[in-house]
Design an enzyme around this catalytic site. Sequence first.
Site, PDB file in Angstrom:
ATOM      1  N   GLU A  30       0.826  -1.216   0.000  1.00  0.00           N
ATOM      2  CA  GLU A  30       0.000   0.000   0.000  1.00  0.00           C
ATOM      3  C   GLU A  30       0.856   1.260   0.000  1.00  0.00           C
ATOM      4  OE1 GLU A  30      -3.229  -0.191  -0.378  1.00  0.00           O
ATOM      5  OE2 GLU A  30      -3.295  -2.373  -0.142  1.00  0.00           O
ATOM      6  N   GLU A  36       1.721   7.890   4.275  1.00  0.00           N
ATOM      7  CA  GLU A  36       1.174   8.398   5.529  1.00  0.00           C
ATOM      8  C   GLU A  36       2.078   8.064   6.712  1.00  0.00           C
ATOM      9  OE1 GLU A  36      -3.235   8.029   3.608  1.00  0.00           O
ATOM     10  OE2 GLU A  36      -2.483   6.427   4.915  1.00  0.00           O
ATOM     11  N   GLU A  71      -6.243   4.201   7.322  1.00  0.00           N
ATOM     12  CA  GLU A  71      -5.620   3.620   6.125  1.00  0.00           C
ATOM     13  C   GLU A  71      -5.547   2.105   6.222  1.00  0.00           C
ATOM     14  OE1 GLU A  71      -4.658   3.221   2.555  1.00  0.00           O
ATOM     15  OE2 GLU A  71      -4.745   5.304   3.236  1.00  0.00           O
TER      16      GLU A  71
END
Length: 128
Positions: A30, A36, A71
């Site tokens: 991801e 992030e 997330e």
Amino acid sequence: MKSTTALSLGRIVKAAQYSEQGFRSAWRDEAAFRQELVLVLLLAPLTLWLPLPRIDTVLLIALMGLVLVAELLNSGLEAIVDMASPDIHPLAAKAKDCGSAAVFVALVVLAGAWLALAGPMVVGMLRA
């Protein structure tokens, strides 16, 4: 018969192993999670370094954690949707879009809080 303490400890160890697998999978697969996490790894030390009131620091660190939680949940949701519905389906798209929106909301809340609570201090330090 095993004691409840031994069972509980084994369960905690297994849960930690599953969590590690989840972190590794998110990091590997991801790009958004990697981005992030890098953001958090940059902002968290700065937030801890700034002489903010303790409650502001705790709130900002918690909001950084919320972004990562959102997330991770979004990534899990997307994986389930992709497995259950490999073809394009309006409900699959809705589920994925809602997960994405949750991450976006978490990011906007973090950005707003960070700008409101830490931003003025950073600007003041840069002007000095």
